[in-house]
Scaffold this active site. Sequence first.
Site, PDB file in Angstrom:
ATOM      1  N   GLU A  85       0.816  -1.222   0.000  1.00 48.11           N
ATOM      2  CA  GLU A  85       0.000   0.000   0.000  1.00 48.11           C
ATOM      3  C   GLU A  85       0.845   1.265   0.000  1.00 48.11           C
ATOM      4  O   GLU A  85       1.750   1.424   0.831  1.00 48.11           O
ATOM      5  CB  GLU A  85      -0.947   0.008   1.207  1.00 48.11           C
ATOM      6  N   LYS A 280      -7.388  -0.559  11.374  1.00 50.21           N
ATOM      7  CA  LYS A 280      -6.791  -1.027  10.125  1.00 50.21           C
ATOM      8  C   LYS A 280      -5.530  -0.226   9.825  1.00 50.21           C
ATOM      9  O   LYS A 280      -4.524  -0.770   9.363  1.00 50.21           O
ATOM     10  CB  LYS A 280      -7.792  -0.899   8.976  1.00 50.21           C
ATOM     11  N   ASP A 296       3.629 -14.683  11.802  1.00 47.99           N
ATOM     12  CA  ASP A 296       2.301 -15.064  11.319  1.00 47.99           C
ATOM     13  C   ASP A 296       1.342 -13.883  11.458  1.00 47.99           C
ATOM     14  O   ASP A 296       0.784 -13.639  12.523  1.00 47.99           O
ATOM     15  CB  ASP A 296       1.802 -16.264  12.137  1.00 47.99           C
ATOM     16  N   HIS A 393      -1.769  10.550   0.858  1.00 47.65           N
ATOM     17  CA  HIS A 393      -1.931   9.216   0.289  1.00 47.65           C
ATOM     18  C   HIS A 393      -1.909   9.257  -1.237  1.00 47.65           C
ATOM     19  O   HIS A 393      -1.225   8.451  -1.876  1.00 47.65           O
ATOM     20  CB  HIS A 393      -3.238   8.596   0.776  1.00 47.65           C
TER      21      HIS A 393
END
Length: 438
Positions: A85, A280, A296, A393
Amino acid sequence: MIEPISGFSKLNKEEKIDWVASHYCQNKTQAKKIIKTYWNTNSSLQQLHDEFIENTLTNLYLPLGIAPNFLINGKLVAIPMAIEESSVVAAASKAAKFWLKRGGFKAQVLGTEKIGQVHFLYMGNYKKLKSFFTFLKPKLLADSASLTSSMEKRGGGITDIILKNKTEKLANYYQLHATFETKNAMGANFINSCLEQFATTLKAEATKYGDFTAQEKDIEVIMSILSNYVPNCTVRAEVSCPIEELKLTPELTPQHTAEKIIQAVKIAQIEPYRAVTHNKGIMNGVDAVVLATGNDFRAVEAGIHAYAAKNGTYSSLTHAKIDHGIFTFSIELPLALGTVGGLTNLHPLVKLNLEILQNPSAEELMQIIAVAGLAQNFAAVSSLVTTGIQKGHMKMHLLNILNQLGASEIEKDILVAYFKTNTITHHEVELQLQTLRK
């Protein structure tokens, strides 16, 4: 119509690729070319990757970046981040640089307890089961001694086993609830091996226990498995500074900036729709480092999100406050990690990333990853309450858009310069590229 295939796993890699390309891809030749393009030219290294999982066709690369200038407990760290991202590495780096001049990040491990459970059904008197467990517990420890000896030499092992009565939730349901210390290993295989031995001992001893009826002796083990919910394997990280140093934008005073950040966090604490997106953003930082260090990320994700809902509603993992003129931004996360075993000993890049992090212990890695999540969240919330999230962004996303549109290097240079002072949207980039080509 595509027919099911039998014995796919027995095909060699070339045969698997040919079958997939022939049955599922419009252009078989192109598909096979793309798959093989991503093979490593070092055949030994490619074989190592092939053997990580089953039915391997090729490798799916993620960019590996570095976020420098993280001052953590007085130690300067450059953090490897594997993520696709745009703007994540840039945002983490920006936050690290901001806090570098303000004392850096403080982090501490609050606990390292891991959990595993044997889930079983028992038809009988609970008092008799409790008495049986008093007799059973020393045997559980004795029978698993061969499994725990190496871990105990490193300071770990089984820390406790208790009997849990869960019959209010499900008829006849009980647990052997065990806690473990696994030191620098994540410990999943160790824990699961112990639990399966517990189950074997439980069933064997129940059949011989004189106070049980025939029905009570017939204990049915449903499953034995570790838990990825680790509320007692946690780490805390924070940053703080005098309010007057929180100058992020000319439009807002430091006091107003601090108050807006606090309100944004409070909204994420009470509003699940916001909390999910808020967290998130934290996971952008957490997962990127978890991946880069061969841990993991699915287990980490599951455990963290369960922790975010531990009080009955899904809520923010970060906190913000002003106390006597000091602004503090903090996070608390459950993190079960390892720096030995698994991919950490196999994947060359993972080993290199751990070396870049100065070969941390599992506890030190917990601190680094919590800091990465905190930095990411500070960057995101700071942008949201000041300039808005899209400005930064979309600036980082611009090259992705230009690559999607097939822009040349000259076109990229021209349009990157143009969009330094103009709003970036996919449509606008496409329009400007078309105009440029005319």
